[in-house]
Design a protein around this motif. Structure first.
Motif, short mmCIF file in Angstrom:
data_model
loop_
_atom_site.label_atom_id
_atom_site.label_comp_id
_atom_site.label_asym_id
_atom_site.label_seq_id
_atom_site.Cartn_x
_atom_site.Cartn_y
_atom_site.Cartn_z
N UNK A 72 -5.06 12.48 -2.60
CA UNK A 72 -4.23 11.44 -3.19
C UNK A 72 -2.76 11.78 -3.00
N UNK A 73 -2.42 13.05 -3.16
CA UNK A 73 -1.04 13.49 -3.05
C UNK A 73 -0.60 13.53 -1.59
N UNK A 74 -1.52 13.86 -0.67
CA UNK A 74 -1.14 14.00 0.73
C UNK A 74 -0.70 12.68 1.36
N UNK A 75 -1.38 11.60 1.07
CA UNK A 75 -1.03 10.33 1.67
C UNK A 75 -0.77 9.32 0.58
N UNK A 79 -4.07 3.26 -1.83
CA UNK A 79 -4.07 2.59 -3.12
C UNK A 79 -5.29 3.07 -3.88
N UNK A 80 -5.08 3.46 -5.12
CA UNK A 80 -6.16 3.95 -5.95
C UNK A 80 -6.70 2.80 -6.80
N UNK A 81 -7.99 2.56 -6.70
CA UNK A 81 -8.63 1.57 -7.55
C UNK A 81 -9.24 2.32 -8.71
N UNK A 82 -8.86 1.92 -9.93
CA UNK A 82 -9.25 2.65 -11.13
C UNK A 82 -10.24 1.84 -11.96
N UNK A 83 -10.95 2.56 -12.81
CA UNK A 83 -11.93 1.93 -13.69
C UNK A 83 -11.22 1.13 -14.78
N UNK A 128 -9.00 -4.85 -5.58
CA UNK A 128 -7.71 -5.46 -5.89
C UNK A 128 -6.89 -5.70 -4.62
N UNK A 129 -7.31 -5.05 -3.52
CA UNK A 129 -6.56 -5.12 -2.27
C UNK A 129 -7.53 -5.21 -1.09
N UNK A 152 -10.24 5.29 -3.11
CA UNK A 152 -8.96 5.28 -2.40
C UNK A 152 -9.10 4.28 -1.26
N UNK A 153 -8.14 3.38 -1.17
CA UNK A 153 -8.17 2.35 -0.13
C UNK A 153 -6.91 2.44 0.70
N UNK A 154 -7.09 2.41 2.02
CA UNK A 154 -5.96 2.39 2.95
C UNK A 154 -5.68 0.93 3.27
N UNK A 155 -4.58 0.37 2.78
CA UNK A 155 -4.32 -1.05 2.97
C UNK A 155 -3.86 -1.43 4.38
#
Length: 156
Positions: A72-75, A79-83, A128-129, A152-155
């Motif tokens: 998460x920190x590296x890139x 976009x993080x999808x959360x509960x 969400x994305x 984790x989603x790469x948009x």
């Protein structure tokens, strides 16, 4: 957080079947523990000091998978999808059905990513994305907390 919101939270936790819930906000720390019958056995409300000096290092991390946090920190483009709720995370609609998504799957906004069961209700969690699933941060049939990262989603 006002008293009415705290009372509603206690009622929700008592009915959810969850054994313990810890909620921390900027100035409030709440812990609610229930019995097997769903009765609230303990509810603790702590007003936090304005500037805690030692507090961030003194609180043990309940869910801190170090390897999952590093990407998460590296890139930061991910976009993080959360509960959106507390419950049990399921990657497929039923045991005999295929997974909703896998790592590498392309998703559009509104696609179902998983199901979270809360109080015997199965809630579909939609993307969400639009993008590509880079990482799934939770194991199938695992309990999840509110606002816990799931995907984790790469948009791009």
């Amino acid at each position: 957080m006002d008293l009415k919101e705290i009372q509603n939270l206690i009622k929700f936790v008592a009915n959810s079947g969850v054994a313990e819930v810890k909620l921390e906000m900027d100035d409030v720390k709440i812990t609610i523990r229930t019995t097997l019958e769903g009765n609230v056995s303990e509810a603790t409300y702590v007003q936090m000091p304005a500037q805690p000096a030692i507090l961030p290092t003194a609180i043990p991390q309940q869910i801190s998978p170090a390897p999952a946090v590093a990407p998460i920190v590296e890139n930061t483009n991910y976009i993080t999808i959360k509960s959106p709720m507390i419950g049990t995370f399921y990657r497929k609609p039923s045991p005999d059905k295929p997974l909703f998504v896998e790592v590498g799957s392309t998703v559009a906004k509104g696609n179902v990513l998983c199901v979270i069961e809360a109080m015997k209700l199965f809630n579909e969690i939609e993307s969400e994305v639009s993008g590509k699933i880079v990482k799934i941060l939770v194991d199938d049939m695992s309990p999840v907390e509110y606002d816990q990262p799931l995907f984790l989603v790469d948009p791009s």
